[in-house]
Design a protein around this motif. Structure first.
Motif, PDB file in Angstrom:
ATOM      1  N   HIS A  31       0.904  -1.274  -0.039  1.00 14.14           N
ATOM      2  CA  HIS A  31       0.166  -0.026   0.017  1.00 14.14           C
ATOM      3  C   HIS A  31       0.790   1.462  -0.079  1.00 14.14           C
ATOM      4  O   HIS A  31       0.528   2.470  -0.607  1.00 14.14           O
ATOM      5  N   LEU A  69       0.093   6.306   5.764  1.00 10.63           N
ATOM      6  CA  LEU A  69      -0.458   5.054   5.809  1.00 10.63           C
ATOM      7  C   LEU A  69      -1.458   4.926   6.891  1.00 10.63           C
ATOM      8  O   LEU A  69      -2.513   4.107   6.938  1.00 10.63           O
ATOM      9  N   ALA A  80      -5.600   4.186   7.804  1.00  9.64           N
ATOM     10  CA  ALA A  80      -5.802   2.610   8.100  1.00  9.64           C
ATOM     11  C   ALA A  80      -6.315   2.528   9.415  1.00  9.64           C
ATOM     12  O   ALA A  80      -5.831   1.710  10.191  1.00  9.64           O
ATOM     13  N   ILE A 119      -6.064   4.802   0.329  1.00 12.53           N
ATOM     14  CA  ILE A 119      -5.633   5.444   1.695  1.00 12.53           C
ATOM     15  C   ILE A 119      -5.783   6.810   1.637  1.00 12.53           C
ATOM     16  O   ILE A 119      -5.311   7.532   0.824  1.00 12.53           O
TER      17      ILE A 119
END
Length: 555
Positions: A94, A105, A109, A418
């Motif tokens: 990712h 990230l 997440a 994301i």
């Protein structure tokens, strides 16, 4: 950074020269744009793997072998490697796909905009703890070869790194590529020398008990404790990601080498890391059986002096090569520790203080904290520091991975992409943030023997399991409503066009932009993070009107 759009009115926000210089700044708080990602898959992967030159692996392998015996140490290294590899795959993928660092990230997440502030501290702690350990190893080499007192050696080992890391990825990629062949050769040669010239060394290693009360045999509790120490390295994926965010676009033509680079330079770091831990375990036994005191046998300089001694009859040559190898190794890793630390501190302070003087400024903070730890003798209580730290680190990584592999593709409660921008996120998302806090509290209680000896030994596995299970549970309970605060106008997957920021006047690619009713135009993610006057009006009740007018103020 992109040039200023001259059609805009004079900028209301001014950045210093450190921030405006992309070679120094390396887009530390942003999506890494296509225009800046000029490196090949090979260059990015080599730079990322160059940081795995560190000798803390050898020191950890030696320390757990001394503390818990050969069998427990080896099984702990292998078990931890498997966990680190599996958890690293979705994170590496990712990051490389969306070209963002570990902090950005984490925000998208399951942690939210401010929720990931705590994880920035966790990651920053990883960088300065390991900078201190690596710097201590370099100082040990200075002391043995030059006779330099350790306190002075600590300072030299720290100050030596700063000029090398100031220029970010531009210099680091060259440094790692140029030095990698020499480093690999110097690492492997003494291993072959010992194995060919000292046949009894392997048998001595497999029977090496160190301080273990159960000898060299297997003990479940000692295995669990040793694995907990090794699992402190799980946060290393963050440093790999700091390089992987510069991966070029994946195309049909390049997808095979793209995937190979991502896997090898992402979770694949642990294959080399585990090998080095086993080497450290082996060389600790070699050093001890060749007369080194048990208390010093886990020092890499001692390991490699004995390793090179089997290759060269002259003790001076062996010591000189070992010293050169240790210094080269520590430079290669500590530039990465300092670089990644500067990124995590930038992310932390930009949200807490709404100020960003530039990534370079935070290099000095990170190195200063590391130097303080060195002077306090952090190397002497390595096992305790890493054993405690791993409980928090693995809870964080477990929560992130659960979101990436369960909440997004299976439950579909987390957005498929994301999202990292303040303008689109809630400050706190109870899914990831809550899972990490619950897992950390329980595992730390276990670590301090509040839940019995079995839970104490396996506290890090407890942290991973709880975080991984609680994240989807919390996503279901909250129905995923705390991921996105408002529908994004620009988001990941928007291609190629640049947009001028209404706050600073610079142009950025659309992935880095949001639509701002306060500024009545598009705004870049950094200006959005630093704004103290908007009061998050784009996410308040009245934002329904403001956001509805976005197409007329943003394009």
């Amino acid at each position: 950074m992109a040039t200023v759009n001259p059609s805009l009115t004079p900028s209301r926000r001014r950045y210093g020269k450190l921030v405006n210089n992309p070679m120094l700044e390396d887009y530390s708080l942003r999506y890494a744009p296509r225009a800046f990602r000029r490196w090949s898959e090979y260059s990015v992967a080599t730079a990322a793997l160059g940081g795995i030159s560190y000798l803390a692996d050898q020191a950890i392998g030696g320390s757990i072998t001394i503390g818990y015996g050969f069998t427990n140490a080896v099984w702990a290294i292998l078990a931890a490697a498997l966990v680190i590899f599996l958890t690293g795959i979705p994170i590496a993928y990712h990051s490389a796909k969306y070209n963002i660092d570990m902090d950005l990230l984490t925000r998208g997440a399951g942690f939210g905009y401010l929720g990931s502030t705590l994880t920035s501290l966790i990651y920053a702690s990883f960088t300065f703890i390991f900078f201190a350990l690596e710097g201590s190893i370099m100082a040990q080499a200075f002391a043995l070869y030059f006779g330099l007192p350790l306190p002075i050696g600590y300072a030299v080992a720290s100050l030596l790194i700063i000029p090398l890391v100031v220029f970010g990825m531009t210099l680091l990629s060259k440094l790692q590529v140029w030095t990698q062949p020499v480093w690999l050769t110097l690492m492997i040669l003494p291993l072959f020398a010992v194995l060919t010239r000292d046949p009894a060394a392997v048998a001595q290693w497999t029977h090496f008990a160190g301080h273990s009360v159960s000898g060299a045999g297997f003990n479940p509790l000692l295995f669990g404790t040793a694995a907990g120490v090794v699992l402190s390295l799980i946060a290393q994926i963050g440093e790999q990601v700091d390089y992987l965010r510069f991966m070029p676009e994946k195309t049909e033509k390049t997808k095979r080498r793209w995937w190979l680079a991502v896997i090898l330079a992402g979770p694949g770091w642990v294959l080399l890391g585990a090998s080095k831990q086993l080497m450290g375990s082996f060389f600790t036994s070699v050093a001890f059986h060749n007369g080194t005191a048990l208390a010093k046998a886990n020092e890499p300089i001692q390991m490699y002096v004995h390793g090179y001694h089997d290759l060269f009859a002259t003790g001076g040559v062996a010591l000189g090569l070992a010293t050169f190898f240790v210094i080269l190794s520590q430079i290669k890793i500590n530039v990465t520790n300092a670089y990644s630390g500067s990124l995590s501190w930038s992310n932390f302070f930009s949200r807490v203080m709404h100020a960003h003087p530039g990534r370079v400024v935070w290099i000095f903070l990170n190195v200063g904290i590391s130097l303080t730890l060195m002077e306090m003798g952090v190397f002497s209580f390595l096992l305790k520091v890493l054993g405690f730290y791993s409980n928090v680190a693995i809870a964080w990584i477990g929560a992130v991975v659960a979101d990436l592999v369960i909440n997004k593709p299976i439950l579909k409660l987390s957005p498929s992409y994301i999202e990292f921008k303040r303008a689109h996120l809630y400050n706190f998302n109870p899914v990831g943030f809550g899972a990490m806090i619950i897992a950390s509290v329980v595992s730390i209680a276990a670590f301090f023997d509040l839940l019995g000896p079995v839970a104490q030994a396996f506290s890090t596995f407890l942290a991973l399991g709880i975080a991984f299970v609680m994240s989807p549970i919390l996503a279901i309970l909250t129905k995923g409503k705390y991921y996105i605060a408002r529908a994004p106008h620009y988001h990941a997957g928007t291609h190629h066009d640049t947009v001028a920021c209404s706050a600073c006047g610079f142009e950025f690619e659309k992935e880095d932009m949001a639509c701002c009713p306060h500024n009545k135009g598009a705004i870049c993610s950094l200006c959005c993070s630093l704004d103290t006057t908007c009061k998050d009006m784009c996410k308040t009740a009245i934002a329904g009107v403001a956001v509805a007018t976005e197409p007329s103020i943003c394009h």
